[in-house]
Motif scaffolding. Structure first.
Motif, PDB file in Angstrom:
ATOM      1  N   GLU A   1      13.023 -11.857  11.973  1.00 16.71           N
ATOM      2  CA  GLU A   1      12.121 -11.689  10.839  1.00 16.71           C
ATOM      3  C   GLU A   1      11.942 -10.198  10.562  1.00 16.71           C
ATOM      4  OE1 GLU A   1       7.594 -12.878   9.337  1.00 16.71           O
ATOM      5  OE2 GLU A   1       8.320 -13.607  11.265  1.00 16.71           O
ATOM      6  N   VAL A   2      12.715  -9.700   9.637  1.00 13.66           N
ATOM      7  CA  VAL A   2      12.743  -8.271   9.329  1.00 13.66           C
ATOM      8  C   VAL A   2      12.500  -8.092   7.836  1.00 13.66           C
ATOM      9  CG1 VAL A   2      14.099  -6.148   9.408  1.00 13.66           C
ATOM     10  CG2 VAL A   2      14.361  -7.859  11.224  1.00 13.66           C
ATOM     11  N   TYR A   3      11.686  -7.088   7.488  1.00 13.74           N
ATOM     12  CA  TYR A   3      11.321  -6.841   6.098  1.00 13.74           C
ATOM     13  C   TYR A   3      11.650  -5.402   5.699  1.00 13.74           C
ATOM     14  CZ  TYR A   3       8.659 -11.151   6.562  1.00 13.74           C
ATOM     15  OH  TYR A   3       8.292 -12.453   6.787  1.00 13.74           O
ATOM     16  N   ALA A   4      12.094  -5.266   4.452  1.00 14.60           N
ATOM     17  CA  ALA A   4      12.326  -3.941   3.868  1.00 14.60           C
ATOM     18  C   ALA A   4      11.043  -3.504   3.166  1.00 14.60           C
ATOM     19  CB  ALA A   4      13.500  -3.986   2.903  1.00 14.60           C
ATOM     20  N   ILE A   5      10.078  -3.062   3.961  1.00 14.31           N
ATOM     21  CA  ILE A   5       8.796  -2.594   3.439  1.00 14.31           C
ATOM     22  C   ILE A   5       8.457  -1.300   4.167  1.00 14.31           C
ATOM     23  CG2 ILE A   5       6.407  -3.168   2.882  1.00 14.31           C
ATOM     24  CD1 ILE A   5       7.002  -6.060   3.550  1.00 14.31           C
ATOM     25  N   GLY A   6       8.046  -0.289   3.435  1.00 15.10           N
ATOM     26  CA  GLY A   6       7.744   1.001   4.048  1.00 15.10           C
ATOM     27  C   GLY A   6       6.281   1.357   3.959  1.00 15.10           C
ATOM     28  N   GLY A   7       5.902   2.339   4.748  1.00 17.93           N
ATOM     29  CA  GLY A   7       4.628   3.013   4.641  1.00 17.93           C
ATOM     30  C   GLY A   7       3.389   2.151   4.788  1.00 17.93           C
ATOM     31  N   ALA A   8       2.329   2.587   4.125  1.00 23.85           N
ATOM     32  CA  ALA A   8       1.032   1.915   4.221  1.00 23.85           C
ATOM     33  C   ALA A   8       1.110   0.478   3.726  1.00 23.85           C
ATOM     34  CB  ALA A   8      -0.003   2.697   3.418  1.00 23.85           C
ATOM     35  N   GLN A   9       2.004   0.201   2.766  1.00 21.64           N
ATOM     36  CA  GLN A   9       2.108  -1.155   2.245  1.00 21.64           C
ATOM     37  C   GLN A   9       2.611  -2.134   3.293  1.00 21.64           C
ATOM     38  OE1 GLN A   9       3.517   1.618   1.019  1.00 21.64           O
ATOM     39  NE2 GLN A   9       5.555   1.270   0.174  1.00 21.64           N
ATOM     40  N   ALA A  10       3.440  -1.663   4.228  1.00 20.26           N
ATOM     41  CA  ALA A  10       3.891  -2.535   5.316  1.00 20.26           C
ATOM     42  C   ALA A  10       2.726  -2.901   6.223  1.00 20.26           C
ATOM     43  CB  ALA A  10       4.990  -1.842   6.120  1.00 20.26           C
ATOM     44  N   ILE A  11       1.867  -1.932   6.522  1.00 20.46           N
ATOM     45  CA  ILE A  11       0.713  -2.190   7.373  1.00 20.46           C
ATOM     46  C   ILE A  11      -0.229  -3.178   6.690  1.00 20.46           C
ATOM     47  CG2 ILE A  11      -1.161  -1.127   8.665  1.00 20.46           C
ATOM     48  CD1 ILE A  11       1.744  -0.245   9.456  1.00 20.46           C
ATOM     49  N   ALA A  12      -0.443  -3.002   5.379  1.00 22.98           N
ATOM     50  CA  ALA A  12      -1.302  -3.916   4.628  1.00 22.98           C
ATOM     51  C   ALA A  12      -0.733  -5.329   4.616  1.00 22.98           C
ATOM     52  CB  ALA A  12      -1.474  -3.401   3.196  1.00 22.98           C
ATOM     53  N   ALA A  13       0.573  -5.454   4.405  1.00 21.87           N
ATOM     54  CA  ALA A  13       1.205  -6.777   4.375  1.00 21.87           C
ATOM     55  C   ALA A  13       1.074  -7.475   5.715  1.00 21.87           C
ATOM     56  CB  ALA A  13       2.675  -6.634   3.975  1.00 21.87           C
ATOM     57  N   PHE A  14       1.257  -6.739   6.793  1.00 25.63           N
ATOM     58  CA  PHE A  14       1.095  -7.319   8.125  1.00 25.63           C
ATOM     59  C   PHE A  14      -0.350  -7.751   8.375  1.00 25.63           C
ATOM     60  CE2 PHE A  14       4.902  -4.862  10.077  1.00 25.63           C
ATOM     61  CZ  PHE A  14       5.729  -5.956   9.900  1.00 25.63           C
ATOM     62  N   ALA A  15      -1.287  -6.925   7.987  1.00 27.41           N
ATOM     63  CA  ALA A  15      -2.687  -7.189   8.305  1.00 27.41           C
ATOM     64  C   ALA A  15      -3.240  -8.382   7.533  1.00 27.41           C
ATOM     65  CB  ALA A  15      -3.529  -5.941   8.020  1.00 27.41           C
ATOM     66  N   TYR A  16      -2.900  -8.471   6.244  1.00 27.49           N
ATOM     67  CA  TYR A  16      -3.513  -9.490   5.398  1.00 27.49           C
ATOM     68  C   TYR A  16      -2.570 -10.636   5.044  1.00 27.49           C
ATOM     69  CZ  TYR A  16      -7.244  -6.094   4.912  1.00 27.49           C
ATOM     70  OH  TYR A  16      -8.272  -5.215   5.177  1.00 27.49           O
ATOM     71  N   GLY A  17      -1.285 -10.444   5.303  1.00 27.00           N
ATOM     72  CA  GLY A  17      -0.327 -11.467   4.919  1.00 27.00           C
ATOM     73  C   GLY A  17      -0.064 -11.437   3.423  1.00 27.00           C
TER      74      GLY A  17
END
Length: 456
Positions: free
Chosen positions: A200-216
């Motif tokens: 399960e790998v995503y092409a997401i960078g920076g703060a937006q990756a942290i937000a996506a992980f935290a909130y789904g």
């Protein structure tokens, strides 16, 4: 305290400043204020920008991620999930020498991580009175691997190995999309993930990756949902570190592992060429990287300046290195002797601290605040970055005074289990009643006495 940018030739491209603490008896607060740090309103500016990014991801999900990928990474993106075929292809095409190096790094990191797992304990406090502490892995983690100025397959290893050693069942990994590679993360990142069995790998960078992980992120026509995680780990720039700070409490984090830093405590016995090489090794990460020398030898400091100028001019990322070494976050700190030097190290609380002194192991044992300590001439920070077996995801910006580097316990929770028999509870029942009355919480006592058919 004297701060000066001099002591280098006029033609020097490295403006490695001096902080002179000699002859001063500074408090801890004074030392913290004196040691080199990044200046300006960078953190406040980052918080405003990161807050906006987190809000956008929460409100608009994959649409926000697509817009941010275009804005920051220059790629068009329908869905950030990396196809399984791309992972397999990346590993198949990986340079064999790089694969062998990754396998060696994985093997050493796994051996160290496996040894870190704490044991469960059962304590018998009396007949029938047992309290246990059980270590249980979190269910799901999100691991961030930075991109930008460099490629970090080593960070894949450092994130994934302790999570696997902890027994985490669900692991997601994110790394910035790269225009050069069709909007996917760098293929070496993908190869490292495949090598470790991460699908399960995503092409997401920076703060937006942290937000996506935290909130789904909810699923859409573009692709499946990205489920929220319990813990987010991984290094990154100030925006990543700030995002982790802002989502802490929604999820667990490892530490604020931001822009890299190195401090070297050295005396007259240190070799200037080695000191300079190690300062440069971290300066090449980022123009904002911090490289600090703490020494009681003015002669060593002068010799290191000459080496910095010579080596920085010759290194591949010369401009980046020179900017980092010349910034307010870098410089030499002159101290009266070893005692003040150790105090300055503890005040700085470096991500990476090298000890290049006489009897370096004894000096290292006296350090209280550091993410990782590297002892002697043959333990450079770059060893820890790749193949020491230690973890290179470490706290920065002084947070090593109260937080630890990434390790197996980052992914574990200690659950306490209380198991008393009737007789064991009855033995301490009177104490519970007394304490509940002292705290004016009589129902606490009643919850005990009701079990024995008597009011409290």
């Amino acid at each position: 305290m004297t701060i000066s940018p001099d002591a280098v030739p006029a033609a020097s491209a490295v403006n490695f400043r001096t902080v002179d603490l000699r002859g001063q008896a500074l408090s801890l607060a004074g030392l913290r204020a004196a040691v080199p740090r990044a200046q300006g309103s960078t953190v406040a500016d980052a918080e405003d920008k990161v807050t906006a990014i987190i809000s956008a991801v929460r409100q608009s999900g994959f649409a926000a991620l697509s817009e941010l990928a275009g804005r920051f990474d220059g790629v068009e993106q329908q869905h950030p999930r990396v196809p399984a075929a791309a992972l397999r292809t990346a590993l198949e095409q990986l340079d064999p020498a790089v694969r062998r190096a990754l396998e060696e790094s994985i093997g050493r990191a796994r051996k160290f991580a496996d040894a870190q797992r704490p044991r469960n304990v059962d304590v018998e406090l009396g007949d029938g009175a047992v309290v246990s502490q059980n270590w249980v892995p979190v269910a799901r983690v999100g691991l961030y691997v930075p991109g930008g100025l460099a490629v970090y397959p080593s960070s894949v290893v450092m994130n994934v190995v302790p999570a696997l050693a902890a027994g985490v069942d669900s692991i997601a990994l994110a790394s910035p999309p790269q225009k050069e590679f069709g909007g996917l993360p760098h293929p070496t990142i993908l190869a490292a993930a495949e090598l470790l069995g991460i699908t399960e790998v995503y092409a997401i960078g920076g703060a937006q990756a942290i937000a996506a992980f935290a909130y789904g992120v909810e699923g859409s026509e573009a692709g499946p949902a990205l489920e929220p995680v319990d813990v987010v780990t991984g290094p990154g720039n100030i925006f990543v570190a700030t995002a982790k700070r802002l989502v802490k409490g929604v999820v667990g984090i490892d530490s604020e592992a931001g822009t890299t830093e190195i401090a070297i405590l050295a005396d007259a016995t240190a070799k200037p060429a080695l000191v300079a090489a190690d300062l440069i090794s971290q300066a090449e990460h980022d123009p904002k990287a911090a490289s600090v020398l703490i020494t009681d030898s003015a002669d060593l400091a002068a010799a290191v300046r000459v080496e910095l100028d010579r080596q920085a001019a010759a290194t591949r990322h010369s401009a980046r290195v020179q900017e980092a070494l010349s910034g307010p976050q870098s410089g030499v700190v002159l101290v009266d002797g070893l005692e003040q030097g150790i105090a300055a190290c503890d005040a700085y609380a470096a991500e990476h601290l090298e000890i290049m002194t006489a009897d370096a192991p004894a000096v290292a044992a006296r350090i209280r605040n550091a993410g990782a300590i590297f002892v002697g001439d043959y333990s450079p920070v770059s060893l820890g970055d790749y193949c020491a077996g230690s973890n290179h995801v470490l706290p920065t910006s002084g947070t090593a005074a109260f937080s630890s580097g990434l390790n197996v316990t980052t992914f574990l929770r200690a659950i306490q289990v209380v198991n008393y028999t009737r007789e064991a509870l009855q033995e301490v029942g009177g104490h519970i009643v007394s304490l509940s009355r002292a705290e004016d919480l009589p129902a606490h006592g009643d919850a005990v006495t009701v079990r024995f058919g008597a009011p409290s």
